[in-house]
Design a protein around this motif. Structure first.
Motif, PDB file in Angstrom:
ATOM      1  N   UNK A 198     -15.498  -6.061  -6.853  1.00 41.39           N
ATOM      2  CA  UNK A 198     -14.097  -6.695  -6.906  1.00 41.39           C
ATOM      3  C   UNK A 198     -13.144  -5.837  -5.794  1.00 41.39           C
ATOM      4  N   UNK A 199     -12.444  -6.332  -5.171  1.00 40.10           N
ATOM      5  CA  UNK A 199     -11.628  -5.266  -4.345  1.00 40.10           C
ATOM      6  C   UNK A 199     -10.224  -5.295  -4.566  1.00 40.10           C
ATOM      7  N   UNK A 200      -9.493  -4.246  -4.594  1.00 40.90           N
ATOM      8  CA  UNK A 200      -8.121  -3.963  -4.998  1.00 40.90           C
ATOM      9  C   UNK A 200      -7.300  -4.473  -3.863  1.00 40.90           C
ATOM     10  N   UNK A 201      -6.289  -5.397  -3.997  1.00 41.95           N
ATOM     11  CA  UNK A 201      -5.441  -5.555  -3.103  1.00 41.95           C
ATOM     12  C   UNK A 201      -4.313  -5.063  -3.014  1.00 41.95           C
ATOM     13  N   UNK A 209      -9.167 -12.870   1.831  1.00 40.32           N
ATOM     14  CA  UNK A 209      -9.154 -14.361   2.489  1.00 40.32           C
ATOM     15  C   UNK A 209      -8.446 -15.353   1.656  1.00 40.32           C
ATOM     16  N   UNK A 210      -8.133 -15.106   0.157  1.00 40.10           N
ATOM     17  CA  UNK A 210      -7.451 -16.282  -0.565  1.00 40.10           C
ATOM     18  C   UNK A 210      -5.932 -15.896  -0.701  1.00 40.10           C
ATOM     19  N   UNK A 211      -5.458 -14.620  -0.706  1.00 40.51           N
ATOM     20  CA  UNK A 211      -4.068 -14.470  -0.828  1.00 40.51           C
ATOM     21  C   UNK A 211      -3.400 -13.785   0.608  1.00 40.51           C
ATOM     22  N   UNK A 212      -4.308 -13.517   1.447  1.00 40.24           N
ATOM     23  CA  UNK A 212      -3.856 -13.107   2.784  1.00 40.24           C
ATOM     24  C   UNK A 212      -3.368 -11.500   2.694  1.00 40.24           C
ATOM     25  N   UNK A 213      -3.481 -11.027   1.467  1.00 40.88           N
ATOM     26  CA  UNK A 213      -2.908  -9.777   1.426  1.00 40.88           C
ATOM     27  C   UNK A 213      -3.955  -8.593   1.980  1.00 40.88           C
ATOM     28  N   UNK A 214      -3.689  -7.510   2.203  1.00 45.46           N
ATOM     29  CA  UNK A 214      -4.573  -6.493   2.511  1.00 45.46           C
ATOM     30  C   UNK A 214      -5.217  -5.849   1.589  1.00 45.46           C
ATOM     31  N   UNK A 215      -6.199  -5.348   1.575  1.00 48.97           N
ATOM     32  CA  UNK A 215      -6.900  -4.577   0.446  1.00 48.97           C
ATOM     33  C   UNK A 215      -6.660  -3.220   0.651  1.00 48.97           C
TER      34      UNK A 215
END
Ligand code: HEC
Ligand code: HEC
Length: 286
Positions: A23-26, A9-15
């Protein structure tokens, strides 16, 4: 079952779906410029692989290697060298002196061979040291013409393995009791007086007769030396073994008998010729 793609939600990048302790990896895509450079290098390497030598035994489509270049150039240099060496082998010393290029070639080769073979004893520049003659001056034990130097080099000095070696042994006046210690002291003073270095005149006067009877045969009546016998000049201030009275007494008592190896069996004749010309060129050639 394909996992649902989640978007940060912060960067708009898929994980990537990997998660550690919350902690999720982008899944950040590689920058475009990086990808382009990467593919260019891949294409470059394939082209290089085909064009240049990359596989043992195959020199590539262009059939070019820097090694072949070097080999060809070395061969050219060696061919030229061989031509000069052949010339040098047959040329007389006079002819060599007449031809500046040939002389320069001989001296250059001699300098290299000198550094390899002679410098350990005679010093890199040929200045010598105690027991090893200075080759730069015009004070010669065995003669300073190119021919004499060549003979010295080929056969050595007091070198037992060579039948034609230069040989002459000064007697051991003290050790073999040919003279008493007093007489040796006197004759040493006399020798010093020849180069105006004596401090005790009366002793030197006593030494004169001893010199005439024992030493003049080899060193000459006035201490001029004798190159036939390798007997050094004694009326100059140049000393092979040091010029103080103590050194002279040791020399006269024990005799030094310096040895120089014969080079005839170790170096080829052209190298010896080059060395003789080089040593002769050092300044003191006769
Ligand atoms: C192991 C030491 C040693 C090496 C190596 C050596 N020399 Fe000598 N060389 C001597 C000694 C010692 C003498 C003096 C011998 C004597 O007392 O007569 C001498 C004498 C000479 C002389 C005679 C000098 C004179 O005044 O007549 C020449 C010329 C000479 N060396 C050249 C060479 C050259 C050129 C080489 C190299 C190829 C060489 N030497 C290598 C020890 C050496
Ligand atoms: C048989 C010939 C011979 C006789 C005789 C002889 N010498 Fe020598 N002398 C030599 C030789 C050869 C050398 C050089 C030795 C060497 O190169 O190792 C020499 C070297 C010397 C040196 C060394 C010179 C230097 O530059 O360091 C002195 C000094 C000397 N002699 C003095 C004498 C005196 C004094 C006598 C007489 C008592 C004498 N010699 C008798 C052959 C002789």
């Amino acid at each position: 079952m394909p996992t649902k793609v989640e978007t940060d939600s912060v960067t708009g990048t898929e994980t990537t779906g990997h998660e550690w302790d919350g902690i999720k990896e982008l899944n950040t895509p590689l920058p475009r410029w990086w990808l382009i450079v990467f593919w260019i290098t891949v294409i470059w390497s394939v082209a290089y692989f085909i064009l240049y030598p990359s596989w043992p035994g195959w020199d590539g489509v262009w059939n070019y290697t820097a090694r072949k270049d070097v080999a060809a150039r070395l061969e050219a240099v060696q061919a030229e060298r061989a031509e000069w060496l052949d010339k040098l082998a047959v040329a007389s010393l006079d002819e060599i002196e007449q031809e500046p290029d040939l002389l320069e070639f001989a001296i250059a080769g001699g300098r290299a061979a000198f550094a390899d073979n002679c410098a350990p004893c005679h010093g890199t520049g040929g200045a010598g040291g105690p027991g090893y003659p200075n080759l730069l001056d015009d004070d010669w034990l065995w003669g300073g013409t190119v021919e004499a130097i060549g003979t010295t080099l080929r056969h050595g000095i007091r070198w037992a393995q060579d039948e034609e070696t230069r040989i002459s042994d000064m007697p051991r006046f003290g050790v073999d009791e040919l003279l008493t210690a007093d007489q040796i002291g006197d004759v040493a003073e006399y020798v010093l007086s020849l180069s105006h270095g004596a401090t005790d005149r009366t002793a030197a006067d006593r030494g004169q007769t001893i010199y005439a009877e024992n030493c003049a045969v080899c060193h000459g009546p006035n201490g001029g030396g004798n190159a036939e016998l390798g007997a050094p000049q004694l009326n100059d201030a140049i000393w092979l073994y040091g010029g103080g009275k103590e050194n002279l007494v040791t020399t006269i008592s024990r005799s030094r008998r310096g040895v120089m190896p014969a080079w005839g069996g170790r170096l080829d004749p052209v190298t010896i010729k080059q060395l003789a010309i080089y040593v002769h060129s050092l300044g003191g050639g006769e």
